[in-house]
Design a protein around this motif. Sequence first.
Motif, mmCIF file in Angstrom:
data_model
loop_
_atom_site.group_PDB
_atom_site.id
_atom_site.type_symbol
_atom_site.label_atom_id
_atom_site.label_comp_id
_atom_site.label_asym_id
_atom_site.label_seq_id
_atom_site.Cartn_x
_atom_site.Cartn_y
_atom_site.Cartn_z
ATOM 1 N N PRO A 30 0.814 -1.225 0.000
ATOM 2 C CA PRO A 30 0.000 0.000 0.000
ATOM 3 C C PRO A 30 0.847 1.275 0.000
ATOM 4 C CG PRO A 30 -0.856 -1.553 1.622
ATOM 5 C CD PRO A 30 0.451 -2.108 1.118
ATOM 6 N N THR A 31 1.952 1.248 0.722
ATOM 7 C CA THR A 31 2.821 2.430 0.777
ATOM 8 C C THR A 31 3.399 2.734 -0.598
ATOM 9 O OG1 THR A 31 3.353 1.921 3.074
ATOM 10 C CG2 THR A 31 4.810 3.458 1.941
ATOM 11 N N LEU A 32 3.878 1.697 -1.266
ATOM 12 C CA LEU A 32 4.429 1.913 -2.609
ATOM 13 C C LEU A 32 3.352 2.375 -3.579
ATOM 14 C CD1 LEU A 32 6.962 -1.022 -3.053
ATOM 15 C CD2 LEU A 32 7.475 1.410 -2.763
ATOM 16 N N MET A 33 2.148 1.845 -3.445
ATOM 17 C CA MET A 33 1.065 2.254 -4.340
ATOM 18 C C MET A 33 0.705 3.724 -4.125
ATOM 19 S SD MET A 33 -1.213 -1.205 -4.251
ATOM 20 C CE MET A 33 -2.136 -1.062 -5.773
ATOM 21 N N VAL A 34 0.681 4.167 -2.876
ATOM 22 C CA VAL A 34 0.419 5.587 -2.585
ATOM 23 C C VAL A 34 1.530 6.442 -3.188
ATOM 24 C CG1 VAL A 34 0.330 7.321 -0.740
ATOM 25 C CG2 VAL A 34 -0.995 5.204 -0.534
ATOM 26 N N MET A 35 2.770 6.005 -3.028
ATOM 27 C CA MET A 35 3.898 6.770 -3.558
ATOM 28 C C MET A 35 3.817 6.890 -5.072
ATOM 29 S SD MET A 35 7.932 6.224 -2.779
ATOM 30 C CE MET A 35 7.456 5.592 -1.197
ATOM 31 N N VAL A 36 3.501 5.798 -5.743
ATOM 32 C CA VAL A 36 3.376 5.818 -7.214
ATOM 33 C C VAL A 36 2.265 6.775 -7.632
ATOM 34 C CG1 VAL A 36 2.707 4.415 -9.218
ATOM 35 C CG2 VAL A 36 4.372 3.529 -7.559
ATOM 36 N N ALA A 37 1.123 6.705 -6.950
ATOM 37 C CA ALA A 37 -0.003 7.591 -7.287
ATOM 38 C C ALA A 37 0.342 9.050 -7.032
ATOM 39 C CB ALA A 37 -1.240 7.187 -6.495
ATOM 40 N N ALA A 38 0.988 9.334 -5.908
ATOM 41 C CA ALA A 38 1.350 10.721 -5.581
ATOM 42 C C ALA A 38 2.369 11.265 -6.576
ATOM 43 C CB ALA A 38 1.885 10.798 -4.151
ATOM 44 N N TRP A 39 3.318 10.421 -6.981
ATOM 45 C CA TRP A 39 4.314 10.859 -7.962
ATOM 46 C C TRP A 39 3.616 11.150 -9.294
ATOM 47 C CZ3 TRP A 39 6.330 9.485 -12.685
ATOM 48 C CH2 TRP A 39 7.556 10.084 -13.030
ATOM 49 N N GLY A 40 2.675 10.304 -9.671
ATOM 50 C CA GLY A 40 1.960 10.493 -10.927
ATOM 51 C C GLY A 40 1.071 11.727 -10.937
ATOM 52 N N ALA A 41 0.705 12.215 -9.752
ATOM 53 C CA ALA A 41 -0.160 13.396 -9.659
ATOM 54 C C ALA A 41 0.608 14.705 -9.804
ATOM 55 C CB ALA A 41 -0.910 13.379 -8.323
ATOM 56 N N ILE A 42 1.921 14.637 -9.778
ATOM 57 C CA ILE A 42 2.727 15.852 -9.941
ATOM 58 C C ILE A 42 2.695 16.262 -11.410
ATOM 59 C CG2 ILE A 42 5.064 16.834 -9.801
ATOM 60 C CD1 ILE A 42 5.593 14.800 -7.537
ATOM 61 N N SER A 43 2.467 17.537 -11.653
ATOM 62 C CA SER A 43 2.422 17.990 -13.044
ATOM 63 C C SER A 43 3.788 17.833 -13.707
ATOM 64 C CB SER A 43 1.977 19.453 -13.126
ATOM 65 O OG SER A 43 3.040 20.320 -12.791
ATOM 66 N N HIS A 44 3.751 17.542 -14.988
ATOM 67 C CA HIS A 44 4.985 17.385 -15.760
ATOM 68 C C HIS A 44 5.835 18.652 -15.653
ATOM 69 C CE1 HIS A 44 7.632 15.794 -18.802
ATOM 70 N NE2 HIS A 44 7.508 16.917 -19.485
ATOM 71 N N ARG A 45 5.200 19.790 -15.717
ATOM 72 C CA ARG A 45 5.911 21.073 -15.638
ATOM 73 C C ARG A 45 6.631 21.226 -14.299
ATOM 74 N NH1 ARG A 45 2.244 26.021 -16.432
ATOM 75 N NH2 ARG A 45 1.867 24.821 -18.289
#
Length: 141
Positions: A30-45
Motif C-alpha cells: 500500500p505504501t508503494l502504491m500511494v507513492m506511485v499515485a502521488a508521484w503520478g499526480a505531480i504535473s509534468h511542468r
Amino acid sequence: MGNDKTGSPKLAESVAMDQFIDSLDLLDEPTLMVMVAAWGAISHRDHEAAWAEVRRVADREGLQGEVQEVRERAVRWSYRGSNIPAMPYSLQSEDQWVGLRREAAPALVDAALGLALGDRLDESTSGVLLGPWISATGRPG
C-alpha cells in the motif's frame, strides 16, 4: 565510505542515505502504491522544473557524478529481488512485487535526491521531490 574533494562523505554514501535505503526494505504494497499515485499526480511542468533545479545545483557544486550515484543507488533497490515471500492478501507473486518496486523507482529516486541535496534545494523543489515519499510514509526522509 568515499569522500568528495572537501573530505565530506559522498552524497550516495552518507549516513542519511544509508538510513533512507535501509528504510526502503520496510515499505509495503500500500505504501508503494500511494507513492506511485502521488508521484503520478505531480504535473509534468513542476517535475521538469524540479529536475532543472537538481541539475543546476549539481552543475554549480560539481556534484553531477554524486547525483548520478544517488540515482543509481535508489534504482538498484527498486530493481533487485527480495527474499521476503509474497504475503497473503497482498501481491500474489515475487514478479508483481518487483514490478511495483520498479514502478515506484522514479518516486524513490526523487526522494533520494531530495534527501541527499537537502538544503541545497529551494523549498519548491524539495516539495516536488519529497512530496510522494512524505505522502506515502508520513516522514521527510
